[in-house]
Design a protein around this motif. Sequence first.
Motif, PDB file in Angstrom:
ATOM      1  N   LEU A  98       0.187  -8.883  -1.876  1.00  0.00           N
ATOM      2  CA  LEU A  98       1.356  -8.938  -1.012  1.00  0.00           C
ATOM      3  C   LEU A  98       2.234  -7.704  -1.182  1.00  0.00           C
ATOM      4  O   LEU A  98       2.784  -7.183  -0.199  1.00  0.00           O
ATOM      5  N   GLU A  99       2.376  -7.220  -2.404  1.00  0.00           N
ATOM      6  CA  GLU A  99       3.148  -5.999  -2.604  1.00  0.00           C
ATOM      7  C   GLU A  99       2.491  -4.836  -1.862  1.00  0.00           C
ATOM      8  O   GLU A  99       3.169  -4.002  -1.248  1.00  0.00           O
ATOM      9  N   GLY A 100       1.159  -4.795  -1.904  1.00  0.00           N
ATOM     10  CA  GLY A 100       0.445  -3.760  -1.168  1.00  0.00           C
ATOM     11  C   GLY A 100       0.688  -3.854   0.321  1.00  0.00           C
ATOM     12  O   GLY A 100       0.809  -2.830   1.015  1.00  0.00           O
ATOM     13  N   VAL A 101       0.775  -5.083   0.837  1.00  0.00           N
ATOM     14  CA  VAL A 101       1.063  -5.284   2.256  1.00  0.00           C
ATOM     15  C   VAL A 101       2.434  -4.718   2.602  1.00  0.00           C
ATOM     16  O   VAL A 101       2.612  -4.032   3.624  1.00  0.00           O
ATOM     17  N   TYR A 102       3.430  -4.998   1.752  1.00  0.00           N
ATOM     18  CA  TYR A 102       4.786  -4.492   2.005  1.00  0.00           C
ATOM     19  C   TYR A 102       4.811  -2.967   2.019  1.00  0.00           C
ATOM     20  O   TYR A 102       5.428  -2.333   2.883  1.00  0.00           O
ATOM     21  N   ARG A 103       4.134  -2.360   1.056  1.00  0.00           N
ATOM     22  CA  ARG A 103       4.096  -0.895   1.002  1.00  0.00           C
ATOM     23  C   ARG A 103       3.412  -0.324   2.254  1.00  0.00           C
ATOM     24  O   ARG A 103       3.861   0.674   2.830  1.00  0.00           O
ATOM     25  N   LYS A 104       2.331  -0.970   2.670  1.00  0.00           N
ATOM     26  CA  LYS A 104       1.591  -0.495   3.837  1.00  0.00           C
ATOM     27  C   LYS A 104       2.416  -0.628   5.112  1.00  0.00           C
ATOM     28  O   LYS A 104       2.403   0.263   5.974  1.00  0.00           O
ATOM     29  N   LEU A 105       3.146  -1.751   5.238  1.00  0.00           N
ATOM     30  CA  LEU A 105       3.986  -1.944   6.411  1.00  0.00           C
ATOM     31  C   LEU A 105       5.044  -0.850   6.519  1.00  0.00           C
ATOM     32  O   LEU A 105       5.319  -0.335   7.613  1.00  0.00           O
ATOM     33  N   LEU A 106       5.646  -0.505   5.389  1.00  0.00           N
ATOM     34  CA  LEU A 106       6.655   0.553   5.397  1.00  0.00           C
ATOM     35  C   LEU A 106       6.033   1.896   5.764  1.00  0.00           C
ATOM     36  O   LEU A 106       6.572   2.658   6.582  1.00  0.00           O
ATOM     37  N   LYS A 107       4.886   2.180   5.177  1.00  0.00           N
ATOM     38  CA  LYS A 107       4.204   3.452   5.454  1.00  0.00           C
ATOM     39  C   LYS A 107       3.818   3.551   6.923  1.00  0.00           C
ATOM     40  O   LYS A 107       4.034   4.593   7.564  1.00  0.00           O
ATOM     41  N   ASN A 108       3.262   2.468   7.460  1.00  0.00           N
ATOM     42  CA  ASN A 108       2.822   2.478   8.858  1.00  0.00           C
ATOM     43  C   ASN A 108       3.983   2.586   9.843  1.00  0.00           C
ATOM     44  O   ASN A 108       3.801   2.993  10.996  1.00  0.00           O
ATOM     45  N   SER A 109       5.187   2.201   9.381  1.00  0.00           N
ATOM     46  CA  SER A 109       6.377   2.314  10.238  1.00  0.00           C
ATOM     47  C   SER A 109       7.038   3.675  10.120  1.00  0.00           C
ATOM     48  O   SER A 109       8.022   3.951  10.815  1.00  0.00           O
TER      49      SER A 109
END
Length: 459
Positions: A98-109
Amino acid sequence: MAKNEFDYDLFVIGGGSGGVRAARVAAGEHDAKVGLAEEDRYGGTCVIRGCVPKKLMVFASGYADVVDEAKCFGWDLKAGPFDWHDFKGRLNTELDRLEGVYRKLLKNSGVDTFDARARIKDPHTVALSDGTEKTAKHILIASGGRPVRPEIENAELGLVSDDLFHLEKLPKSILIIGGGYIACEFACILNGLGVEVTQYYRGAQILRGFDDEARGMVAEMMQEKGIDLHLGTNILEMTPSHEDGSGPMKVKPTNGTEKMFDQVLFATGRRPNSDDMGLEDLGVKLGRSGEIEVDEYSQTAVPSVYAIGDVTNRINLTPVAIREGMAFVETVFGGNPTPVDHDLVPSAIFTQPEMGTVGLSEEAAREAGPIEVYATSFKPMQGAFAGKADRVLMKLIVCADTRVVLGCHIVAPNAGELIQMVGIAVKMGATKEQFDATCAVHPTMSEELVTMRNPTRTA
């Protein structure tokens, strides 16, 4: 500074649910240049130290009764000991994901992230612990909160809620100090996992602020399941078995009966993470508990600085922090001033059974004007068939003049799922007659919400 002289249009302090949502929407939907700093793990209290791991522990603890209950339905299952080590490993894997998901969401935005602690140097400058400084037209503080220990000797030897997810092994016995939802949830969780649980609360009843009838039923069910609950009781002294602080704790309570516990958990309150951020020097006003004071648009006394989530100590729930973040973005970047709506927020307490609630308690509604109370308590079909003593509560609070449903309180398995749906109707201002006009789904527990025709009492 002109706009193009700032490093960022928005700089967010805190990588929890509220801060991440605000950063993503500002960057992804409004083309803002956004930076975000997080000194710990992305996901914040909810994902890393709260809602998510706690709910997974709730699920784990719920299997304790499955074997006996299954026998009543014709199944021959074999019970085995709970494996904390195996569960903890799977839990940590999920949190890492889940932490990886949060980091990825920020990066993709397109959000720039900084794994560093942030302090505010001036209304448009953030100083990071890596030695760099970032400027921004707007600064959003979403730094959350943390559990606190009481001011008694040896309190540092006790646990707080954050520590429970990192235990090397489960204790055989634990004393939980507190009567709020965190204390009660973990009392039920640990009891379900086979720990001998004692709970002290200084008040007359647990879950202060919730509907009296509902919290009374939760307390009754907790005791029925084996939790040794002591009301009107607090801790006076706590002494470790050994000088190095190791071993079981000897606890002296206000009721005078000393007892040994393998662990002591303090669930006596939380404090906003507003310390050492340069806020008071900046002119940001703090409340008595350290909460950042904001207006209805989440703006502080410093116009360029905003704050959302637990650090403001308004309604400390993850979905509320997310909605505060969305309202902030709409106000500042959408050109549409949007006050935060804190009215009729549904919530759930994941005790066993759960409590779901939305709107006014019976006690609060009674003070506002004439009301009718519709309530029923019964044994649900599944538990009754298995010979369990568990009861559930379905309760509606209705304004006697307008007929609008002012509040709903449910104590039942999966009450959190039920109250989400009821919350829609209550938020829409549904009347009792509109509830009555809805056809029941039979056989369910929740059908009682639309079949109670006569008030239980009036006030």
